[in-house]
Each structure stands twice: as structure tokens, then as C-alpha cells.
Scaffold this active site. Structure first.
Site, PDB file in Angstrom:
ATOM      1  N   TYR A 219       0.825  -1.207   0.000  1.00 49.47           N
ATOM      2  CA  TYR A 219       0.000   0.000   0.000  1.00 49.47           C
ATOM      3  C   TYR A 219       0.863   1.263   0.000  1.00 49.47           C
ATOM      4  O   TYR A 219       1.900   1.301   0.663  1.00 49.47           O
ATOM      5  CB  TYR A 219      -0.910   0.027   1.234  1.00 49.47           C
ATOM      6  CG  TYR A 219      -1.796   1.258   1.248  1.00 49.47           C
ATOM      7  CD1 TYR A 219      -2.955   1.284   0.487  1.00 49.47           C
ATOM      8  CD2 TYR A 219      -1.438   2.395   1.969  1.00 49.47           C
ATOM      9  CE1 TYR A 219      -3.754   2.420   0.458  1.00 49.47           C
ATOM     10  CE2 TYR A 219      -2.241   3.527   1.949  1.00 49.47           C
ATOM     11  CZ  TYR A 219      -3.391   3.533   1.197  1.00 49.47           C
ATOM     12  OH  TYR A 219      -4.182   4.656   1.155  1.00 49.47           O
TER      13      TYR A 219
ATOM     14  N   TRP B  94       1.267   5.670  -1.728  1.00 49.35           N
ATOM     15  CA  TRP B  94       1.028   6.643  -2.799  1.00 49.35           C
ATOM     16  C   TRP B  94       2.144   6.703  -3.819  1.00 49.35           C
ATOM     17  O   TRP B  94       1.960   7.293  -4.890  1.00 49.35           O
ATOM     18  CB  TRP B  94       0.811   8.026  -2.191  1.00 49.35           C
ATOM     19  CG  TRP B  94      -0.606   8.341  -1.873  1.00 49.35           C
ATOM     20  CD1 TRP B  94      -1.448   7.608  -1.089  1.00 49.35           C
ATOM     21  CD2 TRP B  94      -1.359   9.469  -2.337  1.00 49.35           C
ATOM     22  NE1 TRP B  94      -2.677   8.227  -1.031  1.00 49.35           N
ATOM     23  CE2 TRP B  94      -2.648   9.370  -1.783  1.00 49.35           C
ATOM     24  CE3 TRP B  94      -1.067  10.563  -3.154  1.00 49.35           C
ATOM     25  CZ2 TRP B  94      -3.653  10.327  -2.021  1.00 49.35           C
ATOM     26  CZ3 TRP B  94      -2.062  11.509  -3.379  1.00 49.35           C
ATOM     27  CH2 TRP B  94      -3.342  11.376  -2.822  1.00 49.35           C
TER      28      TRP B  94
HETATM   29  N1  MGD Z   1      -2.285   8.313  12.279  1.00 46.71           N
HETATM   30  C1  MGD Z   1      -2.640   8.435  11.009  1.00 46.71           C
HETATM   31  N2  MGD Z   1      -2.041   7.658  10.083  1.00 46.71           N
HETATM   32  C2  MGD Z   1      -2.391   7.777   8.794  1.00 46.71           C
HETATM   33  C3  MGD Z   1      -3.368   8.707   8.377  1.00 46.71           C
HETATM   34  C4  MGD Z   1      -4.003   9.504   9.378  1.00 46.71           C
HETATM   35  O1  MGD Z   1      -4.902  10.327   9.081  1.00 46.71           O
HETATM   36  N3  MGD Z   1      -3.603   9.353  10.668  1.00 46.71           N
HETATM   37  N4  MGD Z   1      -3.699   8.805   7.049  1.00 46.71           N
HETATM   38  C5  MGD Z   1      -3.540   7.590   6.253  1.00 46.71           C
HETATM   39  C6  MGD Z   1      -3.729   7.828   4.827  1.00 46.71           C
HETATM   40  S1  MGD Z   1      -5.229   8.494   4.355  1.00 46.71           S
HETATM   41  C7  MGD Z   1      -2.831   7.448   3.890  1.00 46.71           C
HETATM   42  S2  MGD Z   1      -3.259   7.547   2.230  1.00 46.71           S
HETATM   43  C8  MGD Z   1      -1.527   6.873   4.258  1.00 46.71           C
HETATM   44  C9  MGD Z   1      -0.368   7.314   3.351  1.00 46.71           C
HETATM   45  O2  MGD Z   1       0.685   6.426   3.472  1.00 46.71           O
HETATM   46  P1  MGD Z   1       1.751   6.212   2.305  1.00 46.71           P
HETATM   47  O3  MGD Z   1       1.126   6.396   0.977  1.00 46.71           O
HETATM   48  O4  MGD Z   1       2.474   4.932   2.552  1.00 46.71           O
HETATM   49  O5  MGD Z   1       2.742   7.440   2.580  1.00 46.71           O
HETATM   50  P2  MGD Z   1       3.831   8.139   1.634  1.00 46.71           P
HETATM   51  O6  MGD Z   1       4.684   8.955   2.535  1.00 46.71           O
HETATM   52  O7  MGD Z   1       3.146   8.839   0.519  1.00 46.71           O
HETATM   53  O8  MGD Z   1       4.672   6.903   1.096  1.00 46.71           O
HETATM   54  C10 MGD Z   1       4.993   6.700  -0.233  1.00 46.71           C
HETATM   55  C11 MGD Z   1       6.435   6.205  -0.319  1.00 46.71           C
HETATM   56  O9  MGD Z   1       6.694   5.874  -1.688  1.00 46.71           O
HETATM   57  C12 MGD Z   1       8.017   6.323  -2.010  1.00 46.71           C
HETATM   58  N5  MGD Z   1       8.091   6.485  -3.484  1.00 46.71           N
HETATM   59  C13 MGD Z   1       7.815   7.574  -4.243  1.00 46.71           C
HETATM   60  N6  MGD Z   1       7.990   7.294  -5.549  1.00 46.71           N
HETATM   61  C14 MGD Z   1       8.398   5.994  -5.626  1.00 46.71           C
HETATM   62  C15 MGD Z   1       8.732   5.126  -6.711  1.00 46.71           C
HETATM   63  O10 MGD Z   1       8.686   5.478  -7.869  1.00 46.71           O
HETATM   64  N7  MGD Z   1       9.095   3.865  -6.386  1.00 46.71           N
HETATM   65  C16 MGD Z   1       9.154   3.421  -5.110  1.00 46.71           C
HETATM   66  N8  MGD Z   1       9.532   2.155  -4.906  1.00 46.71           N
HETATM   67  N9  MGD Z   1       8.839   4.218  -4.067  1.00 46.71           N
HETATM   68  C17 MGD Z   1       8.465   5.484  -4.328  1.00 46.71           C
HETATM   69  C18 MGD Z   1       8.163   7.602  -1.229  1.00 46.71           C
HETATM   70  O11 MGD Z   1       9.538   7.935  -1.076  1.00 46.71           O
HETATM   71  C19 MGD Z   1       7.441   7.259   0.082  1.00 46.71           C
HETATM   72  O12 MGD Z   1       8.346   6.726   1.027  1.00 46.71           O
HETATM   73  O13 MGD Z   1      -1.211   7.213   5.610  1.00 46.71           O
HETATM   74  C20 MGD Z   1      -2.244   6.820   6.510  1.00 46.71           C
HETATM   75  N10 MGD Z   1      -1.789   6.972   7.882  1.00 46.71           N
HETATM   76  N1  MGD Z   2      -1.410  18.792   2.020  1.00 54.05           N
HETATM   77  C1  MGD Z   2      -1.836  17.522   2.055  1.00 54.05           C
HETATM   78  N2  MGD Z   2      -3.059  17.203   1.573  1.00 54.05           N
HETATM   79  C2  MGD Z   2      -3.497  15.924   1.648  1.00 54.05           C
HETATM   80  C3  MGD Z   2      -2.687  14.873   2.151  1.00 54.05           C
HETATM   81  C4  MGD Z   2      -1.403  15.235   2.666  1.00 54.05           C
HETATM   82  O1  MGD Z   2      -0.644  14.378   3.166  1.00 54.05           O
HETATM   83  N3  MGD Z   2      -1.016  16.548   2.609  1.00 54.05           N
HETATM   84  N4  MGD Z   2      -3.150  13.572   2.158  1.00 54.05           N
HETATM   85  C5  MGD Z   2      -4.245  13.237   1.227  1.00 54.05           C
HETATM   86  C6  MGD Z   2      -4.896  11.964   1.559  1.00 54.05           C
HETATM   87  S1  MGD Z   2      -4.108  10.520   1.116  1.00 54.05           S
HETATM   88  C7  MGD Z   2      -6.130  11.871   2.106  1.00 54.05           C
HETATM   89  S2  MGD Z   2      -6.873  10.356   2.303  1.00 54.05           S
HETATM   90  C8  MGD Z   2      -6.875  13.064   2.488  1.00 54.05           C
HETATM   91  C9  MGD Z   2      -7.435  12.914   3.895  1.00 54.05           C
HETATM   92  O2  MGD Z   2      -8.465  13.803   4.091  1.00 54.05           O
HETATM   93  P1  MGD Z   2      -9.097  13.902   5.567  1.00 54.05           P
HETATM   94  O3  MGD Z   2      -9.088  12.587   6.194  1.00 54.05           O
HETATM   95  O4  MGD Z   2     -10.389  14.603   5.445  1.00 54.05           O
HETATM   96  O5  MGD Z   2      -8.009  14.893   6.218  1.00 54.05           O
HETATM   97  P2  MGD Z   2      -7.433  15.128   7.686  1.00 54.05           P
HETATM   98  O6  MGD Z   2      -6.494  16.275   7.521  1.00 54.05           O
HETATM   99  O7  MGD Z   2      -6.869  13.896   8.255  1.00 54.05           O
HETATM  100  O8  MGD Z   2      -8.685  15.577   8.549  1.00 54.05           O
HETATM  101  C10 MGD Z   2      -9.437  16.726   8.234  1.00 54.05           C
HETATM  102  C11 MGD Z   2      -9.879  17.434   9.500  1.00 54.05           C
HETATM  103  O9  MGD Z   2     -10.811  16.655  10.206  1.00 54.05           O
HETATM  104  C12 MGD Z   2     -10.837  17.140  11.539  1.00 54.05           C
HETATM  105  N5  MGD Z   2     -11.280  16.048  12.412  1.00 54.05           N
HETATM  106  C13 MGD Z   2     -10.553  15.012  12.850  1.00 54.05           C
HETATM  107  N6  MGD Z   2     -11.301  14.204  13.626  1.00 54.05           N
HETATM  108  C14 MGD Z   2     -12.540  14.743  13.661  1.00 54.05           C
HETATM  109  C15 MGD Z   2     -13.781  14.376  14.286  1.00 54.05           C
HETATM  110  O10 MGD Z   2     -13.889  13.345  14.946  1.00 54.05           O
HETATM  111  N7  MGD Z   2     -14.843  15.183  14.069  1.00 54.05           N
HETATM  112  C16 MGD Z   2     -14.764  16.310  13.321  1.00 54.05           C
HETATM  113  N8  MGD Z   2     -15.869  17.014  13.156  1.00 54.05           N
HETATM  114  N9  MGD Z   2     -13.608  16.688  12.738  1.00 54.05           N
HETATM  115  C17 MGD Z   2     -12.524  15.913  12.890  1.00 54.05           C
HETATM  116  C18 MGD Z   2      -9.429  17.570  11.867  1.00 54.05           C
HETATM  117  O11 MGD Z   2      -9.447  18.830  12.548  1.00 54.05           O
HETATM  118  C19 MGD Z   2      -8.771  17.661  10.491  1.00 54.05           C
HETATM  119  O12 MGD Z   2      -8.129  18.897  10.269  1.00 54.05           O
HETATM  120  O13 MGD Z   2      -6.037  14.219   2.463  1.00 54.05           O
HETATM  121  C20 MGD Z   2      -5.312  14.334   1.244  1.00 54.05           C
HETATM  122  N10 MGD Z   2      -4.744  15.649   1.174  1.00 54.05           N
HETATM  123 MO    MO Z   3      -5.168   8.756   2.047  1.00 51.73          MO
END
Ligand code: MGD
Ligand code: MGD
Ligand code: MO
Length: 783
Positions: free
Chosen positions: A109, A111
Site C-alpha cells: 500500500y 502513494w
Molecule cells: N495516524 C494516522 N495515520 C495515517 C493517516 C491519518 O490520518 N492518521 N492517514 C492515512 C492515509 S489516508 C494514507 S493515504 C496513508 C499514506 O501512506 P503512504 O502512501 O504509505 O505514505 P507516503 O509517505 O506517501 O509513502 C509513499 C512512499 O513511496 C516512495 N516512493 C515515491 N515514488 C516511488 C517510486 O517510484 N518507487 C518506489 N519504490 N517508491 C516510491 C516515497 O519515497 C514514500 O516513502 O497514511 C495513513 N496513515
Molecule cells: N497537504 C496535504 N493534503 C493531503 C494529504 C497530505 O498528506 N497533505 N493527504 C491526502 C490523503 S491521502 C487523504 S486520504 C486526504 C485525507 O483527508 P481527511 O481525512 O479529510 O483529512 P485530515 O487532515 O486527516 O482531517 C481533516 C480534519 O478533520 C478534523 N477532524 C478530525 N477528527 C474529527 C472528528 O472526529 N470530528 C470532526 N468534526 N472533525 C474531525 C481535523 O481537525 C482535520 O483537520 O487528504 C489528502 N490531502
Molecule cells: Mo489517504
């Protein structure tokens, strides 16, 4: 060409060039609101944390494969490519022969980076399918709960629902947006595969400027857009369902509900009503009841309900709300609330999900296919819900429940990661480290020395998106981008395609994997296949060479002939939903029949097991970082400028800080029942009292690498979070919220060294411009 070659990223298109060994990045002229995340790219690409050579963990090399607690603390030994390929091919063969392909966990898993051909998951999955398949993961960390609950409720997944109402429709029709989780502009900077024109934030400003009111229900004022009629309604995290039920109670008892809509478009309203009125459990879900749970004054809930009934109201829920225990409930309760209002299917009314979560939500829907690398077929049936990775490794063969079924965890002997960072995305890092000691072999392809790479046995150095040619595209985006290679990979790093081609050769399946095609051949092939598909739909993109030389092509907006909920609301008999009843399920017989106490048959307020306590009185919001994508390029200037003396900033209310003698800039220790980390204090009344906020994505930097439970000195929030599924239904990620305490750090400040390469890593050469010649696999294999 003076401004640089065109390419693209998850945070938008750009131009890149190399001069005197220095890489420079400028935004692409096509985007009038480029993202500041671009600033991270140049300095990160040449950073000392790049991996330049194949490396193998000493213990694995000397003692052979097998479970090992040395992962993450052992030394690495540099090997040459032929040796790496031979070792890895032999280990894959061994595992397949002895344990079968289900013993390879290839979910991988993450990005990765933008680009349809070099998309790392497509590459690793195609490769593993070529050698007989792998155990996979299902769903995402983003929408783990929604993607399982919404098909039961609306008969469609998150993708079908999230962009149904465009910003332009909201602008025209909506007079009130009730935004649970707010509408944070920062999160709209990115979309998987890229976003050509960053219009979401501007569209939202305009909607509000033109008179649409917003009530942002969130613990953080940073989630509120600016504007004249924007009201911040601070709520205790994890309690939104109680507020939604109380809004429904006011509407129902005030006869403001749409009985016709509920009778003809919904199934099971009577069961929901009985619950809301308290006939089921003796507890009417009144605003007074909700006030105690949510911290939102009852008077505010009464007023808001009346406003919702009097307006064209859009009930929007960010994805964050479902990334918590019982995360199935907030989206379901929000659908129920919108159904009670009866505006589902009306333009600008009803339910929305992911507005302010992702840059592509709210853009005009484009049903265009995207160019893709064919994946082949995976004959292995074994799977896990994606966030159950540590459970799987710690309990091979154990049963788990998921969406009405009982399944078994595969016995994963080899874990293969390409394009993701579990030390970023997974919860409870101490437990993850214990789990990663279990398999025989961990393989990681990475451009950077992330904690995941450091916990590997076999480290495969990958090229970044600037170091290869590709095609950039993402759903709903209006452009396809030619991604021109700017520089050569440093040292001995290679594209993942090159690595998998060589591995396939060593395993006797080279042609099956490569189809004897070079990178450029593949780009032309997947582009032309895509062009033919579009031609069938009446669109006419240019031939490949023309596209490539132009740098990008605009895509047609195909007519939106099918708008699921609009058509259904108009004529529910002809346009039945794909639910068992054909209607919106406010009560689901199917879910009820599963007998899950943590996800009953209708939206239900279920308090969390580990809410705030005397020991951990604060709720931490682990939300997305404003100045980077996840953990990517955390060493870049935009990310670094946000740190407090090198540590991740933790936002705290001044009153919570005062009682703890915490001052602005203090080093703080955040602790939970799972672990602890350091961070730098930022005091602000933009955060609700009782809450603190620490973004995801600070690289894991254990103060004592030999201790799996070591505090992180840099502020990786997943040292704190709980590794538990949302419920037995979806088993989604629950990383958003965790109960913590915070104290001021005593004694000397430990140094922060999150981005230093391991001791035995090979140093960084200057950037080399590439000659622009298309690269072929043969160029590399003869090296
Ligand atoms: N506590 C908490 N944890 C969360 C979340 C949260 O809200 N709270 N959010 C979750 C969500 S929504 C998401 S989507 C995940 C994101 O989790 P990830 O998608 O695993 O996070 P990234 O840091 O984008 O990791 C991508 C990795 O791919 C590497 N990469 C980039 N290009 C390439 C390539 O061409 N080849 C290879 N082999 N590697 C490459 C980058 O260097 C990076 O280390 O995290 C989740 N974790
Ligand atoms: N700049 C930037 N943008 C991103 C990403 C990133 O890493 N960087 N990650 C991308 C990815 S993979 C994803 S999946 C999306 C995630 O999108 P989301 O999951 O919507 O994003 P978050 O920033 O985790 O949360 C949004 C807001 O929800 C509020 N919140 C948290 N818990 C609660 C709750 O229980 N109740 C209420 N009412 N509010 C709450 C927090 O204040 C937070 O700022 O974002 C995407 N966009
Ligand atoms: Mo995500």
C-alpha cells in the site's frame, strides 16, 4: 526549454532542469495556483537520504532468511546489482516452492509518485502476478470504513459518491453547507496522480463570497474556510454521530422531516426513528443528550436544525471522521440526516463525502478511462483489509472477520513493499516493529532511507519521478501530462521497472513481464490503447509523438449522462439503487444479520473504547500535513519551515498548556497507551480545549533504535495511535484520533536526526542531467 522539462506530481504539474549539478523546479504555467509542496522536490531529490546502491542487511546476508529482531538496527552491506538480483530471485523462488505464492504479501500500500506506467503498485503487482501471484490488501487507509459501509447504504462505493456534486453546482444551488470535519483547503493541494489546476480553494472562496453559509463542525478552526458567513462549531472529536442524531431528533419531533422522501426513497426509516426517539433504548437523542457527549451547546443544535430545514443544505463529511473506531457510523449517520431533510438528489443538497479531503472531489466528473499498465491476473485469493498488516504478521493463519465473512490471515513469509511507507501510514509503530520481525524476508524498493527501508533485509534503490519518463494523469483531472525525464538516478538507483525486468529475467519470465518493451515502448503503447478507447467515445486526443512533444493534452469533458442519486430521487423505481431494497438503507437487514455489536443495523452512537481518561485526558488529532504529502520529502524546505526547532509542531490550546507549564516552542513529550514521541509546542486558540493536533508524516526517529517501543525524537504520530480496525464490518484504519497526555520535556534536548542516512549508506553524488535519450532496459542490463 529554458524553464525546464515538463513533468507532473501528486501536487501538480511542474518544470524541472539541472544546471551545474543543481536541480531546479518551477511551477507549470498551466496552473495559476501552484502548490507550495513543489518547493520540497528539488532539495529532497538530491538529499543525503537518497538510497544510491543496493543494500542487504548484514544478518540476513550472513545467516540467511528467517524471522529477526535485528531489523531496523542491523548494519547494511552494499552489494552490486547482479548479486542483489540473484539473492532476491533465489529467495522468491524458495518462498514460492516451500510455501506457495500466498506466502508473499505484496499488498504494498502507498502513494508512491505520479505516473501511470511507473506507478509502483502497478509495477510490483504485475511482477508478482508474473511469478504466480501474491496475498493482497483491500481498501485504503483513506476511506477504509466508507468504502465498505456505503455500498450497503447507497449501493455505491466512495468513488461513485464523492464527487457527485461539483463546486459549480454548490455555487449555484446550495445556501448552507454543514461541514463535519470542515473544508480544509490544505488537503485539496493533492490528488492521486496529480491535479493540473488548483481550483478547489478558489471555488470554495467564491461560493462563500457569493453568499453560501458554512457551519464547520470541527475541533480545529484551521479547517474553516474564510468568509463572511462561516461559523466555527467546535466539537469534541469522535462524537459527530451524536450531534447528527440530535439534529435528526429536532427535525423529526418538529415535523421538519420529509416523510414522503423517507417513505418512498428509504428503507428502514421506522427503525431509525424509533432509535432517535429513544423507543429502542429509552434514550431520546435530544440536543441536551448530545451536548454532554459533543461539547456543542444544545441551543446551537436546535438553531442549526432549523436552518438546515429552511435552506438548500449540503451535509458534508470529510474522510477523517471515518478514520476512527466505529468509523462506519459518521458517513452512515450523515446520509440518514440528509435523508431526513429529504434533499438527497436535489442539486446542491443531500450528502457529500471528501470535500476538503482531496483535490479531485468537487471537480466536474470525467468518466474518461486512464492509461494503465496491465496487471495480469492474481490467482491467489488470500487478502487482508489493508490496515490489518501487523495483525496478519503477528497471527499467521488466525481468523478475522470482515464485512460479514470470516477469513484467515495468510502466513506471510516474504513482505514486498514498493511505493509505500508503513512507518508513515500504519498505527502503533512499536507493534508494527514487532510484527516486522516475524517474516523470513522484507524487501523494500525506495528512493529514500525511510524507516521502512531501514527495516528491510533487501533494500532496492529506486529512481524518483524526475528520473524517468512517464505519463501523468488522475481521475477527473482535465489534462494528461507527458512526464519528461530531467536527470539520471543517482549512483546505481534504477526505476522499479528496470529492477522487476531483471528479476523476471532471473526467474525465467522476462518476456512475460516486459513484453520485450522498453520504457518508451510502454508509454507509447498504454497511451495509444487509451487513445483508442477515447476514440470509441467520440474524443480525439493526438497521436503519442504529438502529445509527447506538446507536453500535455487537454481531455474532453464527457457528458454526464448518469447521475446516480439525482435520477434515483426523481424516479426510484426506474433508477433503483444497488442495495437489497433498491433504496437508501437507513436500516440494513444485511448488516444487522452479521450480528456485529460494533456495527449494528442502523446508524448508532457508539462511544469509543479508549476515549479521554484521567491518565490520557487529551484527544490528539492525527490529521494530514499542510506542507508535504504524507512522509514524502519531509526534508524539503516547505516541510522543514513548519517544524519547531527541527521537531514536528504540536498545536495546543493555551489553557491546556498553562496548567502544564508549556510555553510556545517548548519541547513536549506526548504519550499514549501505545508509546510516546517528542514534538515542538505551538499554542493557539484555533484548537478546541482538550484537543491537541500533530500532523502525520514526520519521519520516525527512535531515540533508541534497539528498543521497538522507543519514543520518537522527531514527532511521528503513529508511535501513539492504536492499531485496531474501525469495526468487524470494515476493519478500516483508525489512525485519526488517540487519547494522550502531554508534558514538558525535562533535561537536555535530544538531537533530531530523522533524515540522516544509516552509517553504512553510500554518499550522494551531484545531480546529473540526462541526455534526453529514451532509456531502454538494455542500457541498464549491460551496465
Ligand atoms: N495516524 C494516522 N495515520 C495515517 C493517516 C491519518 O490520518 N492518521 N492517514 C492515512 C492515509 S489516508 C494514507 S493515504 C496513508 C499514506 O501512506 P503512504 O502512501 O504509505 O505514505 P507516503 O509517505 O506517501 O509513502 C509513499 C512512499 O513511496 C516512495 N516512493 C515515491 N515514488 C516511488 C517510486 O517510484 N518507487 C518506489 N519504490 N517508491 C516510491 C516515497 O519515497 C514514500 O516513502 O497514511 C495513513 N496513515
Ligand atoms: N497537504 C496535504 N493534503 C493531503 C494529504 C497530505 O498528506 N497533505 N493527504 C491526502 C490523503 S491521502 C487523504 S486520504 C486526504 C485525507 O483527508 P481527511 O481525512 O479529510 O483529512 P485530515 O487532515 O486527516 O482531517 C481533516 C480534519 O478533520 C478534523 N477532524 C478530525 N477528527 C474529527 C472528528 O472526529 N470530528 C470532526 N468534526 N472533525 C474531525 C481535523 O481537525 C482535520 O483537520 O487528504 C489528502 N490531502
Ligand atoms: Mo489517504
Amino acid at each position: 526549454m529554458s524553464t525546464g522539462r515538463p513533468t507532473s506530481s501528486h501536487w501538480g504539474p511542474l518544470r524541472a532542469r539541472v544546471e551545474d549539478g543543481q536541480l531546479s523546479i518551477v511551477p507549470h504555467e498551466i496552473d495559476s495556483c501552484p502548490s507550495s509542496l513543489l518547493r520540497n522536490m528539488g532539495p529532497a531529490n538530491g538529499h543525503a537520504a537518497r538510497i544510491h546502491h543496493p543494500m542487504v542487511r548484514r544478518g540476513w546476508l550472513e545467516n540467511g532468511s528467517g524471522p529477526s529482531q535485528a531489523r531496523g538496527r542491523d548494519e547494511f552491506v552494499r552489494v552490486e546489482w547482479p548479486e542483489l538480483v540473484a539473492l532476491l530471485a533465489a529467495e522468491l523462488d524458495r518462498v514460492i516452492d516451500l510455501h506457495g505464492n500466498a506466502a508473499i504479501f505484496g499488498g504494498s500500500y502507498g502513494w508512491g509518485s505520479a505516473g501511470r506506467f511507473h506507478h509502483p503498485q502497478s509495477q510490483v503487482h504485475r511482477f508478482l502476478n508474473t511469478v504466480g501471484g501474491y496475498a493482497r490488501s483491500v481498501n485504503t487507509y483513506s476511506t477504509g470504513a466508507s468504502s465498505v459501509i456505503l455500498p450497503h447504504v447507497l449501493g455505491a462505493g466512495v468513488d461513485a459518491v464523492h464527487g457527485l456534486t461539483g463546486w459549480s453546482v454548490l455555487a449555484e444551488h446550495t445556501t448552507l453547507i454543514v461541514a463535519f470535519g470542515g473544508l480544509p483547503a490544505r488537503n485539496m493541494a493533492v490528488a492521486p496522480g496529480g491535479i493540473t489546476r488548483h481550483r478547489g480553494a478558489a471555488a470554495l472562496r467564491q461560493i462563500i463570497g457569493d453568499g453560501t453559509a458554512v457551519v464547520a463542525v470541527t475541533p480545529s478552526r484551521a479547517d474553516c474556510p474564510d468568509g463572511p458567513d462561516v461559523r466555527w462549531c467546535p466539537i469534541d472529536p469522535g462524537t459527530d454521530v451524536a450531534m447528527m442524531l440530535a439534529l435528526a431528533w429536532v427535525l423529526i419531533t418538529g415535523h421538519l422531516h420529509d416523510t414522503e422522501f423517507l417513505r418512498t426513497r428509504c428503507a428502514g426509516y421506522d427503525r431509525l426513528e424509533a432509535y432517535v426517539l429513544g423507543l429502542e433504548d429509552g434514550v431520546p437523542k435530544t440536543p441536551e443528550w448530545a451536548e454532554v457527549i459533543t461539547g456543542v451547546a444544545a441551543a446551537e443544535i436546535y438553531t442549526l436544525a432549523a436552518r438546515m430545514a429552511a435552506n438548500r443544505t449540503f451535509v458534508s463529511v470529510t474522510w477523517s471522521l471515518q478514520r476512527a473506531q466505529h468509523g462506519e457510523q459518521p458517513p452512515w449517520a450523515a446520509v440518514a440526516l440528509a435523508a431526513v431533510l429529504g434533499q438527497i438528489g436535489m442539486p446542491g443538497g443531500g450528502f457529500g463525502h471528501g470535500y476538503g479531503s482531496m483535490g479531485d472531489v468537487g471537480l466536474p466528473q470525467r468518466r474518461n478511462p486512464l492509461p494503465t499498465l496491465p496487471q495480469g491476473r492474481n490467482p491467489v485469493g488470500a487478502f487482508i483489509p489493508v490496515a490489518r498488516i501487523a495483525d496478519m504478521l503477528l497471527n499467521p493463519g488466525a481468523h478475522f472477520e470482515y464485512n460479514g465473512g470470516v477469513h484467515r490471515y495468510p502466513d506471510a513469509r516474504l513482505v514486498y513493499w514498493c511505493g509505500g511507507n508503513p512507518f508513515h501510514h500504519h498505527q502503533h509503530i512499536g507493534r508494527l516493529r514487532r510484527a516486522l520481525a516475524m517474516p523470513d524476508t522484507v524487501v523494500v524498493h525506495e528512493p529514500f532511507w525511510t524507516a521502512t527501508a531501514r527495516h528491510a533485509d533487501i533494500v532496492v534503490p529506486s529512481a524518483t519521478s524526475l528520473e524517468r519518463s512517464d505519463i501523468g494523469a488522475s481521475r477527473n483531472d482535465p489534462c494528461l501530462h507527458a512526464m519528461h525525464q530531467t536527470c539520471d538516478p543517482p549512483g546505481d538507483a534504477r526505476t522499479d521497472y528496470e529492477t522487476f525486468s531483471e528479476l523476471a529475467a532471473a526467474m525465467g519470465v522476462r518476456s512475460a513481464f516486459t513484453e520485450d518493451a522498453s520504457e518508451r515502448d510502454w508509454l507509447r503503447r498504454i497511451y495509444e490503447r487509451w487513445r483508442r478507447q477515447l476514440a470509441g467515445q467520440g474524443a480525439a486526443p493526438p497521436p503519442f509523438e504529438e502529445f509527447w512533444n506538446a507536453g500535455h493534452t487537454e481531455l474532453p469533458e464527457l457528458p454526464d449522462d448518469e447521475v446516480m442519486l439525482r435520477d434515483f430521487a426523481r424516479d426510484p423505481e426506474t433508477y433503483r439503487l444497488s442495495t437489497p431494497s433498491g433504496r437508501i438503507e437507513l436500516f440494513s437487514e444485511t448488516i444487522q444479520s452479521f450480528g456485529y455489536d460494533d456495527c449494528p443495523g442502523h446508524p448508532t452512537w457508539l462511544p469509543p473504547d479508549a476515549g479521554p481518561s484521567a491518565k490520557y485526558p487529551l484527544t490528539l488529532l492525527a490529521s494530514q500535513p499542510a506542507n508535504r504529502l504524507h512522509s514524502q520529502m519531509d526534508m524539503g524546505p516547505a516541510s522543514q519551515e513548519g517544524k519547531v526547532n527541527g521537531r514536528e509542531p504540536m498545536l495546543m490550546h493555551p489553557e491546556d498548556a498553562a496548567s502544564r507549564e508549556i510555553a510556545p516552542g517548548s519541547i513536549v513529550v506526548i504519550s499514549s497507551a501505545q508509546g510516546s514521541c517528542l514534538a515542538g509546542a505551538v499554542l493557539t486558540d484555533d484548537i478546541k480545549k482538550g484537543c491537541v493536533q500533530l500532523s502525520t508524516g514526520a519521519w520516525y526517529a527512535p531515540l533508541d533504535p534497539s528498543d521497538v517501543d522507543s519514543p520518537c525524537g522527531h514527532g511521528n504520530v503513529n508511535t501513539l495511535t492504536v492499531d485496531r480496525g474501525t469495526s468487524r464490518l470494515a476493519q478500516g484504519c483508525t489512525g485519526q484520533l488517540v487519547s494522550v497526555d502531554v508534558r514538558r520535556h525535562q533535561g537536555p534536548a535530544p538531537a533530531v536526526s530523522a533524515h540522516a542516512p544509516p552509517r553504512d549508506a553510500v554518499p550522494n553524488p551531484p545531480a546529473r542531467p540526462c541526455d534526453g535519450r529514451p532509456r531502454s532496459v538494455e542500457d541498464r542490463s549491460t551496465k
